[in-house]
Design a protein around this motif. Structure first.
Motif, PDB file in Angstrom:
ATOM      1  N   CYS A 188      85.831   6.150  77.774  1.00 17.42           N
ATOM      2  CA  CYS A 188      85.271   7.240  78.571  1.00 17.42           C
ATOM      3  C   CYS A 188      86.367   8.180  79.057  1.00 17.42           C
ATOM      4  O   CYS A 188      87.543   7.822  79.112  1.00 17.42           O
ATOM      5  CB  CYS A 188      84.493   6.682  79.762  1.00 17.42           C
ATOM      6  SG  CYS A 188      83.153   5.574  79.300  1.00 17.42           S
ATOM      7  N   THR A 189      85.968   9.380  79.446  1.00 20.32           N
ATOM      8  CA  THR A 189      86.916  10.385  79.934  1.00 20.32           C
ATOM      9  C   THR A 189      87.415  10.082  81.345  1.00 20.32           C
ATOM     10  O   THR A 189      88.313  10.758  81.835  1.00 20.32           O
ATOM     11  CB  THR A 189      86.272  11.780  79.908  1.00 20.32           C
ATOM     12  OG1 THR A 189      85.037  11.731  80.654  1.00 20.32           O
ATOM     13  CG2 THR A 189      85.979  12.208  78.474  1.00 20.32           C
ATOM     14  N   ALA A 198      81.659  11.082  84.060  1.00 17.13           N
ATOM     15  CA  ALA A 198      82.473  10.704  82.903  1.00 17.13           C
ATOM     16  C   ALA A 198      81.623  10.711  81.639  1.00 17.13           C
ATOM     17  O   ALA A 198      80.415  10.449  81.682  1.00 17.13           O
ATOM     18  CB  ALA A 198      83.081   9.325  83.123  1.00 17.13           C
ATOM     19  N   ARG A 199      82.268  11.005  80.508  1.00 16.09           N
ATOM     20  CA  ARG A 199      81.578  11.061  79.221  1.00 16.09           C
ATOM     21  C   ARG A 199      82.129   9.980  78.302  1.00 16.09           C
ATOM     22  O   ARG A 199      83.297   9.596  78.388  1.00 16.09           O
ATOM     23  CB  ARG A 199      81.753  12.426  78.552  1.00 16.09           C
ATOM     24  CG  ARG A 199      81.574  13.609  79.468  1.00 16.09           C
ATOM     25  CD  ARG A 199      80.146  13.765  79.953  1.00 16.09           C
ATOM     26  NE  ARG A 199      79.279  14.307  78.924  1.00 16.09           N
ATOM     27  CZ  ARG A 199      78.053  14.774  79.171  1.00 16.09           C
ATOM     28  NH1 ARG A 199      77.573  14.732  80.400  1.00 16.09           N
ATOM     29  NH2 ARG A 199      77.309  15.255  78.200  1.00 16.09           N
ATOM     30  N   LEU A 201      83.415   8.995  74.736  1.00 17.16           N
ATOM     31  CA  LEU A 201      83.989   9.650  73.561  1.00 17.16           C
ATOM     32  C   LEU A 201      83.460   8.973  72.299  1.00 17.16           C
ATOM     33  O   LEU A 201      83.628   7.761  72.138  1.00 17.16           O
ATOM     34  CB  LEU A 201      85.510   9.560  73.598  1.00 17.16           C
ATOM     35  CG  LEU A 201      86.175  10.242  74.797  1.00 17.16           C
ATOM     36  CD1 LEU A 201      87.621   9.791  74.927  1.00 17.16           C
ATOM     37  CD2 LEU A 201      86.091  11.755  74.660  1.00 17.16           C
ATOM     38  N   ALA A 258      92.231  13.110  73.390  1.00 22.14           N
ATOM     39  CA  ALA A 258      91.205  13.487  74.358  1.00 22.14           C
ATOM     40  C   ALA A 258      91.827  13.634  75.725  1.00 22.14           C
ATOM     41  O   ALA A 258      92.815  12.963  76.050  1.00 22.14           O
ATOM     42  CB  ALA A 258      90.090  12.444  74.393  1.00 22.14           C
ATOM     43  N   ALA A 260      91.587  13.101  79.757  1.00 21.97           N
ATOM     44  CA  ALA A 260      90.972  12.063  80.592  1.00 21.97           C
ATOM     45  C   ALA A 260      91.669  12.001  81.937  1.00 21.97           C
ATOM     46  O   ALA A 260      92.775  12.523  82.117  1.00 21.97           O
ATOM     47  CB  ALA A 260      91.057  10.705  79.897  1.00 21.97           C
ATOM     48  N   HIS A 355      88.504  15.504  87.122  1.00 20.91           N
ATOM     49  CA  HIS A 355      87.637  15.460  85.947  1.00 20.91           C
ATOM     50  C   HIS A 355      86.823  16.742  85.832  1.00 20.91           C
ATOM     51  O   HIS A 355      86.618  17.272  84.726  1.00 20.91           O
ATOM     52  CB  HIS A 355      86.715  14.241  86.027  1.00 20.91           C
ATOM     53  CG  HIS A 355      85.970  13.960  84.766  1.00 20.91           C
ATOM     54  ND1 HIS A 355      84.733  14.516  84.487  1.00 20.91           N
ATOM     55  CD2 HIS A 355      86.277  13.185  83.678  1.00 20.91           C
ATOM     56  CE1 HIS A 355      84.317  14.087  83.314  1.00 20.91           C
ATOM     57  NE2 HIS A 355      85.231  13.294  82.796  1.00 20.91           N
ATOM     58  N   TYR A 359      86.616  19.106  82.594  1.00 22.20           N
ATOM     59  CA  TYR A 359      85.322  19.303  81.940  1.00 22.20           C
ATOM     60  C   TYR A 359      84.368  20.019  82.906  1.00 22.20           C
ATOM     61  O   TYR A 359      83.433  19.431  83.430  1.00 22.20           O
ATOM     62  CB  TYR A 359      84.724  17.958  81.505  1.00 22.20           C
ATOM     63  CG  TYR A 359      85.571  17.213  80.503  1.00 22.20           C
ATOM     64  CD1 TYR A 359      85.679  17.652  79.186  1.00 22.20           C
ATOM     65  CD2 TYR A 359      86.275  16.065  80.872  1.00 22.20           C
ATOM     66  CE1 TYR A 359      86.473  16.984  78.270  1.00 22.20           C
ATOM     67  CE2 TYR A 359      87.058  15.387  79.956  1.00 22.20           C
ATOM     68  CZ  TYR A 359      87.158  15.846  78.659  1.00 22.20           C
ATOM     69  OH  TYR A 359      87.922  15.179  77.748  1.00 22.20           O
ATOM     70  N   ALA A 365      80.940  18.942  77.210  1.00 22.68           N
ATOM     71  CA  ALA A 365      81.871  17.809  77.269  1.00 22.68           C
ATOM     72  C   ALA A 365      81.613  16.869  76.107  1.00 22.68           C
ATOM     73  O   ALA A 365      80.496  16.803  75.579  1.00 22.68           O
ATOM     74  CB  ALA A 365      81.704  17.066  78.592  1.00 22.68           C
TER      75      ALA A 365
END
Length: 398
Positions: A188-189, A198-199, A201, A258, A260, A355, A359, A365
């Motif tokens: 995750c981010t 959070a996203r 990936l 990425a 993060a 964060h 994003y 995102a």
């Protein structure tokens, strides 16, 4: 990798983190999942298990209550007990589900390490022990984070190193994929326990996830990433229970970097009188195989050192502990890393703020949003030690 059995005959290597074993039913759920995968894929399984959630931390607390700087062999003997318990419990659960599983000690895994017993470095892996176990039984259950040294003693590969055991097993057995199951949807981010936006990936390169791990993200053990890249093993980071949904989880292999945010709440921040003294302390820590992150604050040059590092005070010399602070790091896709020290109470808010800067538009995102997460600790994690030591007991030790 060339040679070895055909891909369809190579074992599946599955690793389950401690969150899968938050209660005893967790062993049954993992056993039922293993039965299903064995039936669907028709391949033998190597199942690598962590200690039930919270156990290793409790064992560490108990050890610290007795000795401020315990000898590494004693620490290794105690801290590996949690994974050994998980091996036995999962083997019993598999048998109850009708799928025999061989519980293996560290000496039968073929993993060889050297260095201090509580943070040894994995140096080689042999397939003989695992192959022999799988020839006699469809499932081998392996203790994560354990190996043996040249004298045959069980050693620990550091905290959160079950990933490393799983990847080394996959590499030595010729598997092209290793599946890592945990309590988050993938890489995750940010830590979804701290940053709800959070996203996940869908894909990330080895170097991208290695940077996250190096800066303290509990995604994939840094040594596991190194072994995977050298051996050409692709990593699948997935949540457990796993639904089998397409595009779920994160693929770690050839892929992009990425951005993060990483929060290292389990760090101590030490401030030094000068840059040269900080460099000298950092070199001493690295010589002991200990990770430390250098950064600057208004108070002066600092090092962030994992909390509870054995002998840390001895290595940092005349540095001053900035009590109550931890490190928050922004990792940018271009390789830059920005550090700041904040109070532990403010760490989550600072992570969310950073964060949002990375994003600002969640619609663009990477990956899907992460479901709300709640940390769990097994009610059985005190089984080996009893209740946590009280402050009075700790004071008596001092």
């Amino acid at each position: 990798m060339s040679g070895g059995p055909a891909p369809e005959l190579r074992p599946l290597v599955l690793k389950f983190g401690g969150s899968a074993f938050a209660d005893l039913d967790g062993y049954r759920r993992v056993a039922r999942y293993a039965v299903r995968r064995h039936a669907e894929d028709g391949r033998p399984l190597v199942v690598v298990v962590s200690a039930m959630s919270g156990t290793t931390g409790r064992l560490r607390q108990t050890l610290d209550a007795l000795a401020a700087d315990p000898p590494a062999p004693a620490a290794a003997m105690l801290l590996t007990a949690g994974e050994t318990v998980s091996v036995a419990l999962l083997a019993a659960a598999l048998d109850a589900e009708g799928l025999p599983g061989t519980p293996l000690p560290a000496a039968a895994t073929g993993l060889l390490a050297e260095g201090p017993g509580d943070r040894a470095e994995l140096v080689s892996a042999s397939p003989r022990g695992l192959a022999a176990a799988l020839a006699a039984c469809p499932v081998a259950v392996v203790p994560g984070g354990q190996a043996v040294d040249a004298a045959g003693r069980t050693v620990m590969l550091g905290r959160n190193s079950s990933d490393l055991s799983a990847v080394a097993a996959a590499a030595t057995l010729g598997a092209d994929t290793c599946e890592l199951f945990s309590d988050v949807p993938g890489v995750c981010t940010a830590d979804p326990y701290l940053v709800p936006r959070a996203r996940t990936l869908p894909r990330i390169g080895y170097e991208g996830v290695r940077r996250m791990s190096r800066h303290g993200a509990k995604v994939v053990h840094e040594g596991a990433v190194d072994w995977a890249e050298r051996s050409g093993v692709r990593l699948l980071c997935r949540p457990f229970p796993w639904s089998g949904a397409p595009q779920g989880g994160t693929v770690v292999g050839t892929g992009p970097a990425a951005a993060a945010v990483v929060v290292r709440r389990d760090t101590d921040v030490w401030c030094f009188p000068s840059g040269p003294r900080r460099r000298s302390a950092g070199a001493r820590l690295r010589a002991e195989g200990l990770n430390a992150t250098a950064f600057d604050t208004a108070a002066g040059p600092c090092l962030a050192v994992p909390s509870g590092t054995p002998g840390a005070a001895r290595h940092v010399g005349d540095a001053r502990l900035l009590d109550g602070l931890c490190l928050v790091t922004t990792l940018r896709a271009d390789g830059r890393a920005d550090h700041t020290a904040v109070s532990r109470a403010e760490a989550a808010a600072e992570a969310r703020r950073r964060h949002a800067l990375l994003y600002p538009d969640t619609d663009t995102a990477p990956g899907p949003p992460v479901p709300a997460a709640v940390k769990t600790r097994s009610p059985h994690s005190d089984a080996l030690t009893g209740p946590a030591p009280t402050p009075t007991e700790t004071e008596h030790r001092a």
